[in-house]
Design an enzyme around this catalytic site. Structure first.
Site, mmCIF file in Angstrom:
data_model
loop_
_atom_site.group_PDB
_atom_site.id
_atom_site.type_symbol
_atom_site.label_atom_id
_atom_site.label_comp_id
_atom_site.label_asym_id
_atom_site.label_seq_id
_atom_site.Cartn_x
_atom_site.Cartn_y
_atom_site.Cartn_z
ATOM 1 C CB CYS A 76 6.094 38.409 61.118
ATOM 2 S SG CYS A 76 6.507 39.719 59.951
ATOM 3 N NE ARG A 133 5.823 38.250 56.061
ATOM 4 C CZ ARG A 133 4.605 38.710 56.333
ATOM 5 N NH1 ARG A 133 3.711 37.904 56.874
ATOM 6 N NH2 ARG A 133 4.284 39.952 56.066
#
Length: 307
Positions: free
Chosen positions: A203, A249
């Site tokens: 991420c 995200r």
């Protein structure tokens, strides 16, 4: 003195590979030998990649880059066949020697950047030896695009991942806090309600930046942009676009966890968030491209389209 040994109707994608052969079909066995040799050389490399780093989230884009590169070369097959052979033996021999040396060092020492990267030099050398600089120019972008399938050096990933994770975590938590959610942060550990989420390397955005940069360059190539200023500007802007997409995200994962529980956040939605990242990045890239069309129009492309 050369002859045309094959035509396209009889599989002539290899027509004109070299002017040295006079017997019909004599260049086809040569091409097959080159393909077999290349596969024998790099087959074990691809096998190792498929069972190691290509199986991870961070480097999973490698097979896609390879497939796109092969497709791009296939699209240029007729252009390559039509190039008049003007072999550049000296430059080709030097590139081949450097490529083989890089492969041997990379393969024996486990250095991916040398082992995988050497195939670009080897393929370039083959084009130079059999066709010359004109063929290399035709195949330049597909070969350049293969750079994005080279695994990033571990030292570089380690050096950039930590600050990127911290920055993504800080921005995502701050936005959610201003939106009224009970979000706290300690480094890369986010707390929302009763749940804790650790922002992982996947991420952080480094590898997604690398992949999105490749996507942006592919988009510019397909669109046929010729303006260096426009292409360079869009390539640079892909970096903040990727960062914004990664923040979104992380925010999605935090919100899903907060509203539906930890199991939902770590299940299907976690994988789907990766698709959301690329969808958001693609939309932002297309929007940015439209804005650039106002300030930095590609006049050459527009002139071609008008004619």
């Amino acid at each position: 003195m050369g002859t045309t040994v094959l035509n396209r109707s009889s599989g002539g994608v290899v027509r004109g590979l070299t002017d040295r052969w006079v017997a019909p079909g004599a260049d086809l066995p040569l091409l097959l030998c080159l393909v077999i040799g290349f596969v024998s050389m790099y087959g074990p490399t691809y096998w190792d990649l498929a069972h190691t780093i290509w199986a991870t989230d961070e480097q999973g884009h490698g097979p896609i880059i390879l497939a796109v590169s092969i497709w791009l070369l296939h699209q240029r097959r007729n252009q390559l066949a039509d190039v008049v052979a003007q072999p550049a033996y000296l430059a080709g021999g030097a590139a081949l020697l450097l490529g083989l040396l890089s492969y041997m060092i990379g393969r024996s020492q486990g250095i991916w950047i040398l082992e995988v990267g050497s195939q670009i030099l080897v393929l370039s050398a083959m084009l130079l030896i059999f066709k010359g600089y004109a063929a290399l120019r035709v195949a330049f972008f597909p070969l350049f695009f293969m750079i994005f399938m080279i695994p990033l050096p571990g030292a570089l990933v380690a050096a950039l991942t930590t600050p990127l994770k911290s920055l993504v975590s800080a921005v995502a938590s701050q936005i959610l806090f201003y939106a009224g959610y009970p979000v706290g942060r300690s480094g890369v550990l986010l707390t929302v309600g009763q749940y804790q989420l650790l922002v992982a390397d996947a991420c952080a955005g480094l590898n997604s930046m690398f992949t999105l940069e490749a996507l942006g360059l592919l988009y510019m190539n397909i669109m046929g942009y010729t303006s260096i200023a426009r292409n360079l500007t869009l390539a640079i802007l892909i970096i903040p676009i990727s960062f914004v997409a990664n923040v979104i995200r992380v925010m999605i994962l935090v919100l899903v966890t907060y509203h539906f529980g930890d199991e939902a956040g770590q299940g299907f939605i976690h994988g789907a968030a990766g698709m959301v990242l690329f969808m958001v990045a693609l939309v932002l890239m297309l929007a940015t491209d439209k804005v650039l069309d106002i300030f930095i129009p590609d006049r050459t492309r527009k002139a071609k389209a008008a004619s």
